[in-house]
Design an enzyme around this catalytic site. Structure first.
Site, mmCIF file in Angstrom:
data_model
loop_
_atom_site.group_PDB
_atom_site.id
_atom_site.type_symbol
_atom_site.label_atom_id
_atom_site.label_comp_id
_atom_site.label_asym_id
_atom_site.label_seq_id
_atom_site.Cartn_x
_atom_site.Cartn_y
_atom_site.Cartn_z
ATOM 1 N N GLN A 1 44.070 -4.156 -2.469
ATOM 2 C CA GLN A 1 43.050 -3.068 -2.436
ATOM 3 C C GLN A 1 42.396 -3.162 -0.763
ATOM 4 O O GLN A 1 41.448 -2.371 -0.541
ATOM 5 C CB GLN A 1 41.932 -3.294 -3.225
ATOM 6 C CG GLN A 1 42.430 -2.456 -4.770
ATOM 7 C CD GLN A 1 41.529 -2.493 -5.977
ATOM 8 O OE1 GLN A 1 41.523 -3.315 -6.910
ATOM 9 N NE2 GLN A 1 40.275 -1.838 -5.652
ATOM 10 N N GLU B 1 35.407 7.292 -10.072
ATOM 11 C CA GLU B 1 34.879 6.484 -11.259
ATOM 12 C C GLU B 1 33.781 7.297 -12.056
ATOM 13 O O GLU B 1 33.558 6.861 -13.208
ATOM 14 C CB GLU B 1 34.012 5.208 -10.395
ATOM 15 C CG GLU B 1 35.050 4.416 -9.873
ATOM 16 C CD GLU B 1 34.226 3.067 -9.133
ATOM 17 O OE1 GLU B 1 34.678 2.018 -9.210
ATOM 18 O OE2 GLU B 1 33.184 3.445 -8.305
#
Length: 780
Positions: free
Chosen positions: A218, A712
């Protein structure tokens, strides 16, 4: 239970723009075609080097023990085995971490959890390496273990960290409350279950300690910096690259260093390229998971549902090392009040130390647990007072201009609008009546319906994480190469970056290409996480393109009809640089975790969801009949991509709250090893009707092109499914003559649903095997 095909709708508004404006349009995913056809190249698809080695880990078979001896003799006899490494072979640092450097690359003298990496075997094939790794004999001296939060509380096994947030006078206000309720909650963990496991390829160079690393991660900067520490060489000798990650969800923020670090040690020791593709079982057992939480609470309210006092104590299971767990609490405390304005509020969090894999960032980073706690409090108030939960939500919800517990003033507060449109679009009041009628007419099938509003903070509290870099090269044929520091993990970031570049430069999106993310093009890039990636890298790409466009302005003025290629040629002839580095930082104030003042985030993404669920009281199965979601995404950069993110995040969290459960056996070994015994959501678990709507005519002047973070926030809306299940169980218990509230922990698995329904069969089961169905298994 009868299943029928799922259907749905996606509603969004595309603003009228000029033809060259590519943003705000529902364009296809940049790599979608290559991904679905299998043409997309991942690290394990890359061609093999002639002298390449494959790495396999030797992992602990004890949860807590001293290492007495390690015997590699049998392993080294296997044809094709080249070498074995462990702690003694690490040139420099054996530790790493995103925040606290307390992860161990290899165990040092003792093991702290089952599955911990002790060493690694290199061989000419992966099959040989794995076979040899199994032959390494480790002798242990076992030590006492702690596995669960309750054990940690009992044995006082804590890290030296706790924090709390306060507002008003909780003690005085609860004494004056008309109604006082208290309860406990347990919220289980979750595996990331990315499609591509932890994977890397390390290529040592023959000159001056240079190393090239291809990692599924990431953040390439994290790989570069941590491997440089491990090898004891400057970061400028390491180039870390990532073209794409096959899913991550937070699981490749830190844990990707295990593979890259070990492979780098082996590669520099042997002088040969080393590939590490962790098998799924091993990946399950040594990588971090979502933080399990245990919470207790006391709440005071009046009889209309207005909450006057909230007091929460919660514990998170950090596993064997602290890592980012303190930030789960620090970032979670301001979120634990949800979208509600309490005059008297206190929350305290503590971190437990256990002999389990270190819990780590997972999509939502603590918010799905924190908001689950407060929404259950809201739900409990509604159940005990016999008031519709939406009324309790509305009584206590923030208003425009209110101040959060972190003293952030709410502006452009579109949450009431999201809630109202969700209630209207879902026909909540009418369907609630239908649910009541259905439950009266059916004994062994019950339904429930629930609505939840959410607000999610976008932006890291530490300002250093809210910065980004990008690089734009224009070539003489009119094509443009774009690089940025973000990682596309399937969330469509590259698609949006190309849209922005095309809009700023006024060229077709087909003229722009993104090759990969690399530390030698975009150095010091922050991790792609917390739904901030698009915001910050969009700003960097926009900045770079604006500079290039400004350099081309004289040539565009002289030749307005272009095309772009002619402007590039003219600029090149004039010796104007056609390579531009762009930079962006969010406009925020530093957040003080000690005083809980400053900007905990840049802005909030708002949303509301409504879910209707049907349960089978005899089997415990459930089916989501319908879900309606309304999200405020500002002006979505790409509504097609963002709606996909909403649907995906909601489904992932349905797994968190209903099906995904991890157990430890008596030795501390994670019992689950893949989709056979770890139940991620499938096509049968998505809502039969799935309706997603993006709020129209909203702005967000705090982000590029007025967009909002999407990845999210929708996770939290799956709480509606858990609450709807509880409503259905309450109806079943009523038919058995049982009234009143009860505790339904997360996940609401088939076992928990079945046993909670309460009838003669469950009574016999409880008498036979005990009240806790998990009595023979340690719940992690």
């Amino acid at each position: 239970m009868i299943y029928r095909p799922s259907s749905g709708s996606q509603v969004f508004h595309v603003p009228h723009t000029e033809e060259h404006v590519a943003v705000w349009k529902p364009l296809p995913h940049y790599a979608g075609e290559s991904l679905v056809t299998g043409e997309a190249v991942f690290i394990d698809d890359m061609p093999r080097y002639q002298n390449e080695l494959f790495l396999a880990f030797v992992t602990s078979t004890k949860a807590h023990a001293n290492i007495v001896s390690i015997d590699t003799s049998e392993a080294m006899k296997v044809p094709g085995v080249v070498d074995y490494i462990d702690r003694k072979d690490v040139p420099s640092a054996n530790t790493f971490g995103l925040v606290t450097k307390d992860h161990l690359l290899f165990a040092e003298g003792k093991v702290l959890h089952y599955g911990q990496i002790i060493g690694a075997i290199a061989a000419d094939t992966r099959e040989t390496a794995r076979k040899a790794a199994d032959l390494v004999k480790v002798v242990y001296e076992e030590l006492d273990t702690v596995f669960t939060i309750k054990e940690a509380i009992e044995k006082k096994s804590f890290f030296e960290f706790s924090s709390e947030i306060k507002k008003g006078d909780v003690e005085a206000s609860v004494k004056l409350a008309e109604v006082v309720l208290s309860g406990e909650l347990e919220i289980g963990t979750q595996e990331h279950f990315y499609m591509e496991p932890q994977t890397c390829l390390v290529i040592p160079k023959q000159e001056r300690n240079e190393v090239e690393i291809f990692a599924s991660c990431q953040g390439t900067n994290g790989i570069q910096a941590e491997v440089a520490r491990i090898l004891g060489i400057p970061s400028n000798r390491i180039v870390a690259k990532c073209k794409r990650a096959g899913g991550a969800f937070g699981g490749k923020s830190i844990d990707s260093v295990y593979g890259a670090g070990a492979a780098a040690v082996m590669a520099t020791k042997t002088g040969r390229p080393v590939r590490c593709v962790v098998d799924r079982v091993t990946d399950f057992r040594f990588t971090g998971k979502r933080h399990p939480v245990f919470a207790s609470y006391k709440v005071g309210c009046n009889k209309t549902g207005k909450i006057t006092s909230v007091d929460i104590n919660f514990y998170v299971n950090a596993g064997h090392c602290l890592d980012t767990s303190e930030f789960v609490i620090l970032k979670g405390l301001p979120q634990i009040s949800g979208c509600y304005n309490f005059d008297n509020f206190r929350a305290k969090g503590q971190v437990c130390r256990t002999n389990t894999p270190s819990t780590t960032p997972v999509r939502g980073f603590g918010a799905p647990k924190m908001v689950f706690i407060i929404e259950n409090i809201i739900n409990d108030v509604a159940i005990n007072l016999k008031i519709d939960k939406t009324k309790v939500c509305q009584f206590n919800m923030y208003r425009e201009g209110n101040e959060t517990p972190s003293k952030m003033v709410l502006k452009n507060f579109n949450l009431p609008r999201c809630l109202k449109e969700c209630l209207d679009d879902s026909s909540y009041e009418k369907r609630k009546q239908y649910v009541e009628i259905f439950n009266i007419e059916n004994r062994w099938k019950k339904r429930g319906i629930s609505v939840v509003p959410i607000m999610y903070p976008i932006g890291f509290p530490p300002p250093a994480l809210n910065q980004a870099i990008a690089l734009v090269h224009a070539y003489l044929d009119g094509s443009v190469l774009l690089a940025h520091g973000g990682i596309d993990m399937g969330q469509g970031m590259n698609t949006k970056m190309i849209q922005i570049a095309a809009t700023e430069l006024g060229i077709p999106i087909d003229n722009i290409f993104i090759s990969e993310t690399s530390t030698n093009t975009t150095p010091n890039a922050t991790n792609t996480s917390a739904s901030t990636g698009t915001d910050i890298y969009a700003g960097a790409v926009k900045n770079a393109c604006e500079i290039l466009a400004e350099r081309l302005k004289p040539y565009k003025t002289a030749n307005p009809d272009g095309p772009f290629k002619k402007w590039i040629e003219a600029a090149f002839a004039d010796r104007v640089s056609l390579s531009v580095s762009g930079f962006f930082k969010m406009k925020d104030k530093p957040y003080d975790f000690a005083t809980h003042t400053g900007d905990i985030c840049l802005y909030y993404t708002f949303g509301a969801g409504c879910s209707e669920v049907e349960i089978d009281c005899l089997t415990g199965e459930h089916q989501i009949l319908r879900t309606d979601i309304v999200m405020d995404l500002g002006k979505s950069l790409n509504p097609a991509v963002d709606i996909g993110q909403i649907e995906g995040a909601f489904t992932m969290a349905c797994g968190l709250y209903t099906t995904e459960e991890i157990h430890l056996d008596k030795n501390g070994r994670i019992s689950e090893s893949g989709p056979v015994n770890y139940k991620i959501p499938t096509v049968r678990n998505i809502p039969r009707e799935f309706k997603v709507k993006v709020l129209k005519d909203t702005e967000n002047d705090l982000a590029v092109y007025s967009a909002k973070g999407t990845g999210e926030p929708p996770l939290l809306l799956a709480i509606t499914v858990h609450h709807a299940i509880k409503e259905a169980i309450l109806a079943a218990r009523k038919d058995s003559g049982i009234t009143g509230n009860f505790q339904l922990n997360s996940p609401a698995t088939v076992e928990r649903i079945r046993m909670a329904c309460k009838d003669k069969i469950t009574d016999k089961c409880e008498k036979t095997i005990g009240k806790d169905l998990q009595s023979k298994i340690l719940l992690y």
